[in-house]
Design an enzyme around this catalytic site. Structure first.
Site, PDB file in Angstrom:
ATOM      1  N   ASP A  86      48.520 135.560  30.333  1.00  0.00           N
ATOM      2  CA  ASP A  86      47.378 135.791  31.238  1.00  0.00           C
ATOM      3  C   ASP A  86      47.283 134.610  32.205  1.00  0.00           C
ATOM      4  OD1 ASP A  86      44.995 136.751  32.382  1.00  0.00           O
ATOM      5  OD2 ASP A  86      44.284 137.553  30.494  1.00  0.00           O
ATOM      6  N   HIS A 140      49.646 134.850  34.860  1.00  0.00           N
ATOM      7  CA  HIS A 140      49.019 135.501  36.013  1.00  0.00           C
ATOM      8  C   HIS A 140      48.629 134.498  37.102  1.00  0.00           C
ATOM      9  CE1 HIS A 140      47.827 139.206  33.341  1.00  0.00           C
ATOM     10  NE2 HIS A 140      49.111 138.932  33.317  1.00  0.00           N
TER      11      HIS A 140
END
Ligand code: NAG
Length: 403
Positions: free
Chosen positions: A226, A249
């Site tokens: 993430d 991310h």
């Protein structure tokens, strides 16, 4: 008398030369004391639950009027959920040489974060040790991509109301959800920390920061499933540099605006960092519609290299995962004074610069300066996309600016 003092000083001097961090040396130095978790019954056998031993060591160290050190030696120390609370009498350090092992079963941890520090000032955590969240089995239970009210699994380590503190030379691996969580923290430095979880492990954010001020993150490696770093509501004056980010991310501001009573985010810099294989580089995302009206302002994103990054530069004010919102809704979060300066490398998405701002609160004073992002592929070259943005450019901009 003078002789005795002199002799004692000599002994102290020799002792401190002989051993870096040994109980003998430190017990002898003025005011400093080591609280070795083994003296409280902790065992580095990977099986014994050491939560009580660690908590006792912390309590004694916290009450010590002098320079206190909680010491975890080499070995694998299994540890249930623990909270280390202050306020403490003096400066306190937590030295971790070995590995702290989390329970595999999230239910065993009866708090939202595995290891919590709260209400502490002048805390230092270091030692080169590892926090192993043992998340591999828990990831399968994560349904947050489908279920908005999914169960939150424990994060590895959290700091709440901690000030004038520092964490350095610690590894965090395989957290069940996020790795590091900061809430209401001030004057905190994070350095030489390494955070990793597989690129496909769900919601394993590296560092999450909310309602915190005057923090510095530098010379860290973060590769997870993430955000490498997520900057949330109420965070101000945060300086981030020397980050190696990827997989993951990217570095994200937000998402913001989902809840009422969210606070503005301002004074953030992200500089001198490298993103490798991340789905985004630097991103600001706000919900549409948004439940709160606040501003995101005074940002500098500077000297950033992008290596095969999905969206190297992205402002997304239409954020609403799982199609929960109508397409016509608008974010009320105002983005103003954001500089993207000297950002280069490769974009795997054709749209290398995406500035999609709110119809209701268009972005203002956005600067693009010295951008050189290329896209290789059949649909080349790279392009830029702007909606509801005003600002200016400086220097060479490639893909050509849309501002
Ligand atoms: C915002 O952008 C959209 C899409 O480009 C455009 O249709 C709309 O008129 C813009 N709104 C404002 C207030 O400029």
């Amino acid at each position: 008398m003078a002789n005795t003092v002199c002799g004692l000083t000599l002994i102290l001097f020799i002792a401190s030369l002989a051993s870096g961090v040994s109980a003998a040396a430190s017990a002898a130095s003025a005011g400093r004391k080591i609280f070795d978790v083994r003296s409280y019954g902790a065992r580095g056998d990977g099986k014994t639950d050491n939560a009580i031993a660690f908590t006792k060591a912390w309590k004694d160290a916290c009450q010590w009027k002098g320079n206190a050190r909680v010491f975890v030696p080499f070995g694998t120390f299994y540890l249930g959920g623990v909270t280390f609370s202050g306020p403490c009498q003096s400066r306190i350090s937590f030295i971790i040489k070995g590995t702290l092992l989390a329970p595999k079963d999230a239910n065993v941890i009866k708090q939202d974060t595995w290891i919590v520090f709260k209400y502490v000032d002048y805390l230092t955590i270091s030692g080169g040790g590892t926090l192993d969240g043992q998340g591999t089995n828990a990831w399968r239970l994560n349904d947050c991509s489908r279920n908005p009210s999914c169960r939150q699994l424990p994060m590895n380590i959290g700091f709440q109301f901690v000030r004038f503190s520092r964490i350095s030379r610690i590894k965090s691996i395989n957290s069940k959800m996020g790795h590091f969580n900061f809430f209401a923290v001030e004057h905190f430095e994070i350095t030489r920390v390494s955070i990793s979880a597989p690129g496909d492990s769900p919601n394993t954010d590296g560092i999450k920061i909310g309602s915190s001020h005057h923090m510095k993150i530098h010379d860290v490696y973060i590769g997870t499933g993430d955000d490498c770093i997520a900057i949330l509501s109420g965070t101000t004056n945060l300086d981030i540099y020397g980050v190696k980010c990827g997989p993951g991310h990217g570095i994200s501001v937000g998402s913001l605006g989902r809840f009422k009573d969210e606070k503005s985010v301002y004074g953030i810099s992200v500089r001198d960092s490298v993103f490798t294989g991340t789905s985004n580089g630097v991103r600001i995302k706000t919900w549409a519609p948004s439940a709160s009206r606040n501003t995101v302002s005074n940002f500098v994103f500077q000297n950033l290299q992008m290596i095969n990054v999905g969206n190297p530069i992205i402002i997304d004010q239409q954020y609403c995962p799982n199609n929960q919102c109508s397409k016509k809704s608008h974010s009320q979060v105002q983005i103003v004074n954001v500089k993207f300066n000297n950002i280069w490398g490769t974009s795997t998405d054709k749209v290398a610069v995406k500035l999609q701002c709110s119809d209701m609160a268009p972005c203002k004073d956005v600067e693009l300066a010295g951008i050189n992002l290329v896209h290789r592929g059949l649909d080349s070259p790279a392009t830029a996309l702007c909606e509801n943005v005003s600002g200016w450019t400086r220097g060479k901009i490639s893909p050509p600016s849309c501002i």
